[in-house]
Design a protein around this motif. Structure first.
Motif, PDB file in Angstrom:
ATOM      1  N   VAL A  33       0.231  -3.991  -8.986  1.00  0.00           N
ATOM      2  CA  VAL A  33       0.473  -3.502  -7.764  1.00  0.00           C
ATOM      3  C   VAL A  33      -0.525  -4.285  -6.967  1.00  0.00           C
ATOM      4  CG1 VAL A  33       0.139  -1.782  -6.086  1.00  0.00           C
ATOM      5  CG2 VAL A  33       1.334  -1.359  -8.239  1.00  0.00           C
ATOM      6  N   ASN A  34      -1.664  -4.445  -7.598  1.00  0.00           N
ATOM      7  CA  ASN A  34      -2.747  -5.160  -6.825  1.00  0.00           C
ATOM      8  C   ASN A  34      -2.332  -6.634  -6.484  1.00  0.00           C
ATOM      9  OD1 ASN A  34      -5.410  -7.202  -7.438  1.00  0.00           O
ATOM     10  ND2 ASN A  34      -6.132  -5.157  -6.428  1.00  0.00           N
ATOM     11  N   ARG A  35      -1.541  -7.268  -7.431  1.00  0.00           N
ATOM     12  CA  ARG A  35      -1.104  -8.525  -7.151  1.00  0.00           C
ATOM     13  C   ARG A  35      -0.121  -8.631  -6.007  1.00  0.00           C
ATOM     14  NH1 ARG A  35       1.401 -13.625 -10.874  1.00  0.00           N
ATOM     15  NH2 ARG A  35       1.895 -14.831  -9.061  1.00  0.00           N
ATOM     16  N   ALA A  36       0.868  -7.595  -6.132  1.00  0.00           N
ATOM     17  CA  ALA A  36       1.758  -7.713  -4.936  1.00  0.00           C
ATOM     18  C   ALA A  36       1.054  -7.393  -3.562  1.00  0.00           C
ATOM     19  CB  ALA A  36       2.638  -6.590  -5.331  1.00  0.00           C
ATOM     20  N   LEU A  37       0.093  -6.531  -3.388  1.00  0.00           N
ATOM     21  CA  LEU A  37      -0.515  -6.391  -2.145  1.00  0.00           C
ATOM     22  C   LEU A  37      -1.232  -7.540  -1.887  1.00  0.00           C
ATOM     23  CD1 LEU A  37      -1.437  -2.617  -2.544  1.00  0.00           C
ATOM     24  CD2 LEU A  37       0.604  -3.595  -1.427  1.00  0.00           C
ATOM     25  N   ASN A  38      -1.914  -7.922  -2.774  1.00  0.00           N
ATOM     26  CA  ASN A  38      -2.758  -9.192  -2.420  1.00  0.00           C
ATOM     27  C   ASN A  38      -1.874 -10.414  -1.995  1.00  0.00           C
ATOM     28  OD1 ASN A  38      -5.320  -8.403  -2.458  1.00  0.00           O
ATOM     29  ND2 ASN A  38      -5.629  -8.884  -4.815  1.00  0.00           N
ATOM     30  N   ALA A  90      -1.010  -9.727   1.646  1.00  0.00           N
ATOM     31  CA  ALA A  90      -2.189  -9.946   2.436  1.00  0.00           C
ATOM     32  C   ALA A  90      -2.222 -11.279   2.614  1.00  0.00           C
ATOM     33  CB  ALA A  90      -3.368  -9.199   1.863  1.00  0.00           C
ATOM     34  N   SER A  91      -2.246 -12.060   1.558  1.00  0.00           N
ATOM     35  CA  SER A  91      -2.547 -13.765   1.917  1.00  0.00           C
ATOM     36  C   SER A  91      -1.418 -14.330   2.540  1.00  0.00           C
ATOM     37  CB  SER A  91      -2.619 -14.329   0.304  1.00  0.00           C
ATOM     38  OG  SER A  91      -1.468 -14.593  -0.111  1.00  0.00           O
ATOM     39  N   GLU A  92      -0.247 -13.717   2.624  1.00  0.00           N
ATOM     40  CA  GLU A  92       0.871 -14.059   3.460  1.00  0.00           C
ATOM     41  C   GLU A  92       0.947 -13.645   4.790  1.00  0.00           C
ATOM     42  OE1 GLU A  92       4.551 -13.057   1.506  1.00  0.00           O
ATOM     43  OE2 GLU A  92       3.966 -13.858  -0.288  1.00  0.00           O
ATOM     44  N   GLY A  93      -0.174 -12.846   5.142  1.00  0.00           N
ATOM     45  CA  GLY A  93      -0.382 -12.284   6.439  1.00  0.00           C
ATOM     46  C   GLY A  93       0.421 -10.991   6.706  1.00  0.00           C
ATOM     47  N   VAL A  94       1.029 -10.537   5.856  1.00  0.00           N
ATOM     48  CA  VAL A  94       1.726  -9.283   6.205  1.00  0.00           C
ATOM     49  C   VAL A  94       1.114  -8.102   6.327  1.00  0.00           C
ATOM     50  CG1 VAL A  94       3.746  -7.873   5.287  1.00  0.00           C
ATOM     51  CG2 VAL A  94       3.974 -10.315   5.165  1.00  0.00           C
ATOM     52  N   LEU A  95       0.044  -7.982   5.326  1.00  0.00           N
ATOM     53  CA  LEU A  95      -0.823  -6.899   5.217  1.00  0.00           C
ATOM     54  C   LEU A  95      -2.350  -7.217   5.508  1.00  0.00           C
ATOM     55  CD1 LEU A  95       0.640  -5.306   2.002  1.00  0.00           C
ATOM     56  CD2 LEU A  95       1.172  -4.655   4.426  1.00  0.00           C
ATOM     57  N   THR A  96      -3.037  -6.189   5.860  1.00  0.00           N
ATOM     58  CA  THR A  96      -4.511  -6.496   5.725  1.00  0.00           C
ATOM     59  C   THR A  96      -5.164  -5.577   4.835  1.00  0.00           C
ATOM     60  OG1 THR A  96      -4.974  -4.966   7.465  1.00  0.00           O
ATOM     61  CG2 THR A  96      -4.488  -7.366   7.979  1.00  0.00           C
ATOM     62  N   ARG A  97      -6.249  -5.774   4.111  1.00  0.00           N
ATOM     63  CA  ARG A  97      -6.721  -4.732   3.384  1.00  0.00           C
ATOM     64  C   ARG A  97      -8.227  -4.950   3.162  1.00  0.00           C
ATOM     65  NH1 ARG A  97      -4.990  -5.334  -2.628  1.00  0.00           N
ATOM     66  NH2 ARG A  97      -4.556  -3.094  -2.487  1.00  0.00           N
ATOM     67  N   THR A  98      -8.686  -3.497   3.428  1.00  0.00           N
ATOM     68  CA  THR A  98     -10.254  -3.484   3.355  1.00  0.00           C
ATOM     69  C   THR A  98     -10.723  -2.445   2.243  1.00  0.00           C
ATOM     70  OG1 THR A  98     -10.000  -3.420   5.565  1.00  0.00           O
ATOM     71  CG2 THR A  98     -11.899  -2.799   5.109  1.00  0.00           C
ATOM     72  N   ALA A  99     -11.615  -2.941   1.375  1.00  0.00           N
ATOM     73  CA  ALA A  99     -12.297  -2.393   0.344  1.00  0.00           C
ATOM     74  C   ALA A  99     -12.821  -0.848   0.790  1.00  0.00           C
ATOM     75  CB  ALA A  99     -13.212  -2.964  -0.487  1.00  0.00           C
ATOM     76  N   GLY A 100     -12.218   0.126   0.241  1.00  0.00           N
ATOM     77  CA  GLY A 100     -13.082   1.515   0.689  1.00  0.00           C
ATOM     78  C   GLY A 100     -12.312   2.070   1.788  1.00  0.00           C
ATOM     79  N   VAL A 101     -11.205   1.387   2.394  1.00  0.00           N
ATOM     80  CA  VAL A 101     -10.484   2.050   3.485  1.00  0.00           C
ATOM     81  C   VAL A 101      -9.132   2.171   3.076  1.00  0.00           C
ATOM     82  CG1 VAL A 101      -9.971   1.790   5.739  1.00  0.00           C
ATOM     83  CG2 VAL A 101     -11.998   1.213   4.912  1.00  0.00           C
ATOM     84  N   GLY A 102      -8.480   0.999   2.824  1.00  0.00           N
ATOM     85  CA  GLY A 102      -7.013   0.842   2.788  1.00  0.00           C
ATOM     86  C   GLY A 102      -6.260  -0.218   2.780  1.00  0.00           C
ATOM     87  N   THR A 103      -5.030  -0.148   2.561  1.00  0.00           N
ATOM     88  CA  THR A 103      -3.965  -1.307   2.808  1.00  0.00           C
ATOM     89  C   THR A 103      -3.260  -0.967   4.219  1.00  0.00           C
ATOM     90  OG1 THR A 103      -4.154  -1.970   0.651  1.00  0.00           O
ATOM     91  CG2 THR A 103      -2.313  -2.928   2.047  1.00  0.00           C
TER      92      THR A 103
END
Lengths: 240, 240
Positions: free
Chosen positions: A52-57, A60-73
């Motif tokens: 899952v981590n790889r998929a979300l990362n 994120a690197s494609e600009g579809v998502l933003t992620r913040t440690a401690g907060v969420g995706t």
DNA sequence: CTGGCTGACCTGTATAGACAAGCTTCCGGC
DNA sequence: GCCGGAAGCTTGTCTATACAGGTCAGCCAG
């Protein structure tokens, strides 16, 4: 979700990415809304957290998502981005973001080259050129006016293509190898018709991309692409 | 290579990326030449294979490397490097056109990173950043507002440079090797101050270029360049 | 009521181990 | 010589586990 099924072939993390993109495309996840956490997706899809981590990362690197440690995706509703240099396919670009795409053909005609067009194409004035105007939509919102002239010598079947199924760009890439391109990026005010077609606010400027492409050393097409300045931008990166 | 060193803070996989980029930068690895295999890097750097894998995959997705299962990892050709937007040196560009160039320094200060800047630079909020605003002229007519933040770590002498002699960009290129760049192009309306500085007609839009550059894997500078839409455009050509 | 602490939950990173699959090389049988 | 296959490399993927550090809500003491 399992990789062992003989069917698979598609990596698990790609399936996770597709799952999230489907959630975005279906409207289940709006812009800025929260994506299920890694652990929730682990339970939901029955894969490991690293997958899952790889998929979300990736997303994120494609600009579809933003992620913040401690907060969420979260879904990143950035104004659209495209690399001005890669001859990009607007349909694919939109679908990669998990959004809905459709096109509207405003004009498809056989035109005559005027003085300026003849110079761009290197043909004689009055020479026949195919001419199309297509309005591209992202999530039912207009995002690009594509006004394109095409050299019949390069793409003789251009007039019989269905541009709601295949973009003009896709058609050209399919029938003729792209050899060279030249482009110009400008900022300009749209004329009233264009502003209305693109559903733009009064006073909002356009990003204008003019591109000429060559196939076998002859000019294949000359396109003017108009984007709403508030909803589109070109982005790119390069390494020295 | 170890993560436990108190100094670190930089993730291991970033250190691996930097190591490979250094090999490319130093000429040890030419275009198309083979990058050490994952297992070789594992032995060389004393990290796990997954960490190396992540580093190399990152560089591949950034276009620096190409990877083929069963064959190896290679330095990508980078022909698309000749990006028109890379032509960043406005002074040279103007002089090459045979025009007169001069610059006017509107601001040069030591600033504090706010939330947004800290994110762009990857530093803590309140971290010191150099900040300059320079107005560039072509034939005594303003052509570009350059609003730039610079990482003091990369260019410690930035504040003592004379930007009427050497553009900020030239200074940076001289003191720190440019490694990577990311840019975003937008169309936007200028605010009244900007419109006045650029001597723009009412209602005329701006072409906005935002660029972030990296040196040794850390963000060196973040610049916002404003051009009058009626007097400037980005152009370029490339060959496949 | 206020301030600080704690714990729950999140992402970020790193590792070891495993198996799959692509490609090249080389060797042995014919 | 020719062909087939095995060996040995490569990257690709997946998992289980671990710990660190960020963020926030809620509880508890003052």
């Amino acid at each position: 979700m399992s990789a062992t099924g003989a069917a698979a072939m598609v990596p698990l993390y790609e399936q996770v990415k597709a799952h999230v993109l489907r959630m975005i495309g279906s409207g289940e996840l709006q812009a800025f809304s929260r994506v299920p956490s890694e652990n929730e997706l682990v339970r939901l899809l029955n894969v490991s957290r690293m997958t899952v981590n790889r998929a979300l990362n990736d997303l994120a690197s494609e600009g579809v998502l933003t992620r913040t440690a401690g907060v969420g995706t979260f879904v990143a509703e950035q104004s659209v981005r495209a690399h001005p240099l890669q001859i990009n396919n607007i349909a694919e670009e939109i679908r990669r973001r998990g959004h809905r795409y459709h096109a509207e053909v405003l004009l498809l005609e056989l035109a005559c080259a005027d003085q300026a067009l003849a110079r761009e194409f290197g043909v004689h004035p009055q020479a026949p050129l195919f001419h199309s105007i297509v309005l591209h939509h992202e999530n039912e919102r207009p995002i690009q006016i594509e006004d394109r002239y095409v050299n019949p010598v390069v793409a003789p079947d251009y007039m019989s293509a269905d541009f709601t199924v295949e973009t003009p760009n896709e058609h050209l890439v399919r029938v003729a190898p792209l050899q060279r391109a030249e482009h110009v990026v400008r900022a300009a005010n749209p004329d009233p018709d264009q502003a209305q077609l693109l559903d733009m606010a009064p006073g909002e400027p356009c990003l204008v991309l003019r591109r000429r492409t060559w196939t076998n050393e002859i000019v294949a097409s000359f396109a003017t692409l108009l984007y709403p300045g508030s909803r589109y931008e070109f982005a790119g990166r390069f390494t020295v």
